[in-house]
Design a protein around this motif. Structure first.
Motif, PDB file in Angstrom:
ATOM      1  N   PRO A 210      57.928  72.537   2.253  1.00  0.00           N
ATOM      2  CA  PRO A 210      59.396  72.668   2.217  1.00  0.00           C
ATOM      3  C   PRO A 210      59.930  73.070   3.592  1.00  0.00           C
ATOM      4  O   PRO A 210      59.150  73.451   4.469  1.00  0.00           O
ATOM      5  CB  PRO A 210      59.600  73.817   1.222  1.00  0.00           C
ATOM      6  CG  PRO A 210      58.368  74.642   1.331  1.00  0.00           C
ATOM      7  CD  PRO A 210      57.243  73.695   1.676  1.00  0.00           C
TER       8      PRO A 210
ATOM      9  N   ARG B 196      61.239  74.546  -7.914  1.00  0.00           N
ATOM     10  CA  ARG B 196      60.415  73.347  -7.652  1.00  0.00           C
ATOM     11  C   ARG B 196      58.945  73.624  -7.956  1.00  0.00           C
ATOM     12  O   ARG B 196      58.224  72.741  -8.421  1.00  0.00           O
ATOM     13  CB  ARG B 196      60.570  72.906  -6.188  1.00  0.00           C
ATOM     14  CG  ARG B 196      61.764  72.004  -5.955  1.00  0.00           C
ATOM     15  CD  ARG B 196      62.959  72.732  -5.432  1.00  0.00           C
ATOM     16  NE  ARG B 196      64.166  71.925  -5.450  1.00  0.00           N
ATOM     17  CZ  ARG B 196      65.362  72.417  -5.758  1.00  0.00           C
ATOM     18  NH1 ARG B 196      65.512  73.699  -6.078  1.00  0.00           N
ATOM     19  NH2 ARG B 196      66.409  71.643  -5.766  1.00  0.00           N
TER      20      ARG B 196
ATOM     21  N   GLN C 155      56.930  66.752  11.272  1.00  0.00           N
ATOM     22  CA  GLN C 155      55.866  65.877  10.750  1.00  0.00           C
ATOM     23  C   GLN C 155      54.508  66.580  10.863  1.00  0.00           C
ATOM     24  O   GLN C 155      54.169  67.138  11.900  1.00  0.00           O
ATOM     25  CB  GLN C 155      55.840  64.577  11.569  1.00  0.00           C
ATOM     26  CG  GLN C 155      54.758  63.610  11.125  1.00  0.00           C
ATOM     27  CD  GLN C 155      54.662  62.387  12.024  1.00  0.00           C
ATOM     28  OE1 GLN C 155      55.581  62.117  12.806  1.00  0.00           O
ATOM     29  NE2 GLN C 155      53.580  61.661  11.934  1.00  0.00           N
ATOM     30  N   LYS C 156      53.734  66.547   9.795  1.00  0.00           N
ATOM     31  CA  LYS C 156      52.420  67.198   9.794  1.00  0.00           C
ATOM     32  C   LYS C 156      51.331  66.186  10.135  1.00  0.00           C
ATOM     33  O   LYS C 156      51.477  64.989   9.865  1.00  0.00           O
ATOM     34  CB  LYS C 156      52.138  67.829   8.429  1.00  0.00           C
ATOM     35  CG  LYS C 156      53.175  68.867   8.011  1.00  0.00           C
ATOM     36  CD  LYS C 156      53.291  69.992   9.006  1.00  0.00           C
ATOM     37  CE  LYS C 156      54.345  71.030   8.672  1.00  0.00           C
ATOM     38  NZ  LYS C 156      55.716  70.588   8.588  1.00  0.00           N
TER      39      LYS C 156
ATOM     40  N   ALA D 209      58.491  64.911   0.855  1.00  0.00           N
ATOM     41  CA  ALA D 209      57.647  63.897   1.501  1.00  0.00           C
ATOM     42  C   ALA D 209      57.914  63.686   2.986  1.00  0.00           C
ATOM     43  O   ALA D 209      57.014  63.306   3.727  1.00  0.00           O
ATOM     44  CB  ALA D 209      57.796  62.580   0.760  1.00  0.00           C
TER      45      ALA D 209
ATOM     46  N   SER E 266      58.259  62.302   6.414  1.00  0.00           N
ATOM     47  CA  SER E 266      57.857  61.018   7.010  1.00  0.00           C
ATOM     48  C   SER E 266      56.753  60.325   6.225  1.00  0.00           C
ATOM     49  O   SER E 266      56.271  59.277   6.646  1.00  0.00           O
ATOM     50  CB  SER E 266      57.384  61.263   8.444  1.00  0.00           C
ATOM     51  OG  SER E 266      56.194  62.035   8.418  1.00  0.00           O
TER      52      SER E 266
ATOM     53  N   THR F  31      53.605  61.647   5.354  1.00  0.00           N
ATOM     54  CA  THR F  31      52.229  61.933   5.802  1.00  0.00           C
ATOM     55  C   THR F  31      51.263  62.006   4.615  1.00  0.00           C
ATOM     56  O   THR F  31      50.173  61.430   4.651  1.00  0.00           O
ATOM     57  CB  THR F  31      52.193  63.257   6.590  1.00  0.00           C
ATOM     58  OG1 THR F  31      53.213  63.222   7.590  1.00  0.00           O
ATOM     59  CG2 THR F  31      50.844  63.483   7.235  1.00  0.00           C
TER      60      THR F  31
ATOM     61  N   ILE G  52      58.690  62.420  -2.886  1.00  0.00           N
ATOM     62  CA  ILE G  52      60.118  62.577  -3.178  1.00  0.00           C
ATOM     63  C   ILE G  52      60.788  63.150  -1.933  1.00  0.00           C
ATOM     64  O   ILE G  52      60.236  64.062  -1.291  1.00  0.00           O
ATOM     65  CB  ILE G  52      60.339  63.565  -4.352  1.00  0.00           C
ATOM     66  CG1 ILE G  52      59.492  63.171  -5.567  1.00  0.00           C
ATOM     67  CG2 ILE G  52      61.820  63.669  -4.717  1.00  0.00           C
ATOM     68  CD1 ILE G  52      59.389  64.269  -6.618  1.00  0.00           C
ATOM     69  N   ASP G  53      61.949  62.651  -1.594  1.00  0.00           N
ATOM     70  CA  ASP G  53      62.735  63.268  -0.523  1.00  0.00           C
ATOM     71  C   ASP G  53      64.192  62.878  -0.718  1.00  0.00           C
ATOM     72  O   ASP G  53      64.488  61.765  -1.144  1.00  0.00           O
ATOM     73  CB  ASP G  53      62.251  62.828   0.864  1.00  0.00           C
ATOM     74  CG  ASP G  53      62.569  63.868   1.922  1.00  0.00           C
ATOM     75  OD1 ASP G  53      61.632  64.500   2.459  1.00  0.00           O
ATOM     76  OD2 ASP G  53      63.780  64.082   2.199  1.00  0.00           O
TER      77      ASP G  53
ATOM     78  N   SER H 143      66.390  62.956   1.777  1.00  0.00           N
ATOM     79  CA  SER H 143      66.968  62.500   3.041  1.00  0.00           C
ATOM     80  C   SER H 143      66.794  60.989   3.220  1.00  0.00           C
ATOM     81  O   SER H 143      65.670  60.480   3.200  1.00  0.00           O
ATOM     82  CB  SER H 143      66.275  63.233   4.198  1.00  0.00           C
ATOM     83  OG  SER H 143      66.431  62.523   5.391  1.00  0.00           O
TER      84      SER H 143
HETATM   85  C1  LIG Z   1      59.209  70.090   6.383  1.00  0.00           C
HETATM   86  S1  LIG Z   1      59.827  68.530   5.946  1.00  0.00           S
HETATM   87  C2  LIG Z   1      58.395  67.680   5.324  1.00  0.00           C
HETATM   88  C3  LIG Z   1      57.617  67.016   6.414  1.00  0.00           C
HETATM   89  C4  LIG Z   1      56.456  66.172   5.901  1.00  0.00           C
HETATM   90  N1  LIG Z   1      55.392  66.979   5.364  1.00  0.00           N
HETATM   91  C5  LIG Z   1      55.933  65.265   6.992  1.00  0.00           C
HETATM   92  O1  LIG Z   1      54.741  65.353   7.357  1.00  0.00           O
HETATM   93  O2  LIG Z   1      56.704  64.460   7.493  1.00  0.00           O
HETATM   94  C6  LIG Z   1      60.711  68.915   4.479  1.00  0.00           C
HETATM   95  C7  LIG Z   1      61.354  67.727   3.809  1.00  0.00           C
HETATM   96  O3  LIG Z   1      61.850  68.137   2.551  1.00  0.00           O
HETATM   97  C8  LIG Z   1      63.038  67.450   2.265  1.00  0.00           C
HETATM   98  N2  LIG Z   1      63.770  68.248   1.270  1.00  0.00           N
HETATM   99  C9  LIG Z   1      64.270  69.497   1.409  1.00  0.00           C
HETATM  100  N3  LIG Z   1      64.830  69.916   0.263  1.00  0.00           N
HETATM  101  C10 LIG Z   1      64.683  68.915  -0.635  1.00  0.00           C
HETATM  102  C11 LIG Z   1      65.058  68.744  -2.007  1.00  0.00           C
HETATM  103  N4  LIG Z   1      65.684  69.708  -2.677  1.00  0.00           N
HETATM  104  N5  LIG Z   1      64.741  67.582  -2.604  1.00  0.00           N
HETATM  105  C12 LIG Z   1      64.105  66.586  -1.933  1.00  0.00           C
HETATM  106  N6  LIG Z   1      63.729  66.695  -0.630  1.00  0.00           N
HETATM  107  C13 LIG Z   1      64.011  67.844   0.007  1.00  0.00           C
HETATM  108  C14 LIG Z   1      63.727  67.299   3.613  1.00  0.00           C
HETATM  109  O4  LIG Z   1      64.619  66.208   3.604  1.00  0.00           O
HETATM  110  C15 LIG Z   1      62.534  67.110   4.539  1.00  0.00           C
HETATM  111  O5  LIG Z   1      62.296  65.743   4.760  1.00  0.00           O
END
Ligand SMILES: C[S@@+](CC[C@H](N)C(=O)[O-])C[C@H]1O[C@@H](n2cnc3c(N)ncnc32)[C@H](O)[C@@H]1O
Length: 342
Positions: A67, A114, A257-258, A282, A284, A286, A301-302, A304
């Protein structure tokens, strides 16, 4: 000490207030085959998880949650392109997600909702991994203890990375915290042992052969060397993995991004081929990329649109068949009660 006899709970003002995910349905975005191994869903993850429950509830082997970290910042995807006239590198900023909260309580409430829903998606032998940082990990652990049970705690993995040093009168912060909880502590967990190379001192003394301890009267006396080669030392809970470097091939430009290697380790250790992997944050993609590359099925799920676009392009570049859906709120349908079905 029996911690379960008198559970310790974290509390804050407003913690118990009633909240509920939105009622709605998942709408297909493409004509892709339903049996695609990877599914990407746009929408708020709480509502989407609830909508997915009938289909995937109790079937997921690994859920990985990354998150927002409670940074108080907004994050944008930075896209680099070359100006055709000047040849200069330009950076386009696309707002991706917002990590600003009224207070820590609202952040923890949001995550707890969540986590409860995610728990309901897991197989009895499945597990969840929550990726946070040292500013919130101690709070999140207590929240997880409450949701999963203190006896469901499996590991705290420290992901140690190297990055450009900052000028600060403090130790450099070079680690994140990954908390792993099992769904049902009475079930034998899905766990496939990983190994790391033997320590130089072990190699110098014993070579690459397996060791066996000789036990006399219940006490280890000495070790003997076997003919068989050692696979290495069972992997510990401190992982040194590089962050996604600016020039790395896997870099998508999506913020936070991880590294694929981090997710490959988790997927390899906690799932087997054909298992379901779930990533409610989700980004990007990964986790989806790691899972698909290892022959697992995955749901990401995302909310954005920027994340959806990046993940879609990333998986397409891997040749992964993708099923895309969007969560649509049902107009006029009363919200369901919070907590039911978890
Ligand atoms: C820290 S990033 C995740 C990065 C990912 N692990 C990667 O390697 O790219 C957190 C993600 O959670 C999404 N996000 C935050 N709150 C959310 C929600 N309530 N429902 C769905 N997506 C959510 C954001 O849009 C963001 O893309």
């Amino acid at each position: 000490m029996h911690l379960t006899a008198r559970p310790i709970r974290l509390t804050w003002e407003g913690k118990e207030r009633t909240r509920a995910p939105r009622a709605g349905r998942l709408v297909e975005l493409d004509r892709h085959p339903k049996e695609s191994p990877v599914r990407l869903i746009q929408g708020d993850n709480w509502s989407v998880l609830r909508a997915l429950h009938r289909e995937l509830g109790g079937r997921v082997a690994l859920a990985y949650l990354d998150p927002p970290f409670w940074t108080g910042r907004e994050f944008a995807r930075v896209e680099r392109r070359r100006d055709p006239n000047t040849g200069k590198v330009l950076r386009d900023h696309h707002p991706a997600f917002d990590d600003r909260w009224t207070d820590l309580g609202s952040y923890l409430e949001n995550l707890a909702d969540r986590l409860r829903e995610t728990r309901a998606m897991l197989l009895p032998e499945g597990c969840v991994v929550v990726h946070v940082d040292p500013r919130t990990s101690h709070y999140v652990k207590i929240v997880c203890d409450e949701i999963f049970g203190q006896d469901a705690f499996a590991s705290e993995i420290v992901w140690r990375y190297r990055r450009w040093p900052t000028k600060t009168p403090n130790f450099q912060r070079v680690h994140d915290v990954l908390l792993r909880y099992v769904r049902d502590p009475s079930a034998t967990p899905r766990f496939y042992q990983l190994y790391e190379p033997l320590a130089p001192s072990t190699l110098a003394t014993w070579g690459k052969q397996k060791q066996r301890a000789l036990v006399v009267d219940g006490r280890r006396t000495r070790s003997t060397t076997l003919a068989e080669q050692s696979p290495g030392t069972p992997m510990g809970d401190v992982w040194e993995i590089g962050i996604v470097a600016p020039v790395a091939r896997e870099r998508t430009g999506y913020p936070t991004q991880k590294p694929l290697e981090l997710l490959r380790r988790l997927v390899t250790a906690c799932t087997r081929e054909g298992d379901w992997v779930l990533d409610p944050y989700a980004g990007s993609g990964t986790t989806l990329a790691a899972a698909a590359g290892l022959g697992r099925r995955a749901v990401g799920i995302d909310e954005s649109p920027v994340a959806m676009q990046v993940a879609k392009e990333r998986l397409a570049a891997m040749g992964v068949s993708l099923r895309r859906q969007r969560f649509e709120v049902e107009a006029g349908v009363p919200e369901r009660a919070a907590g039911a079905g978890s």
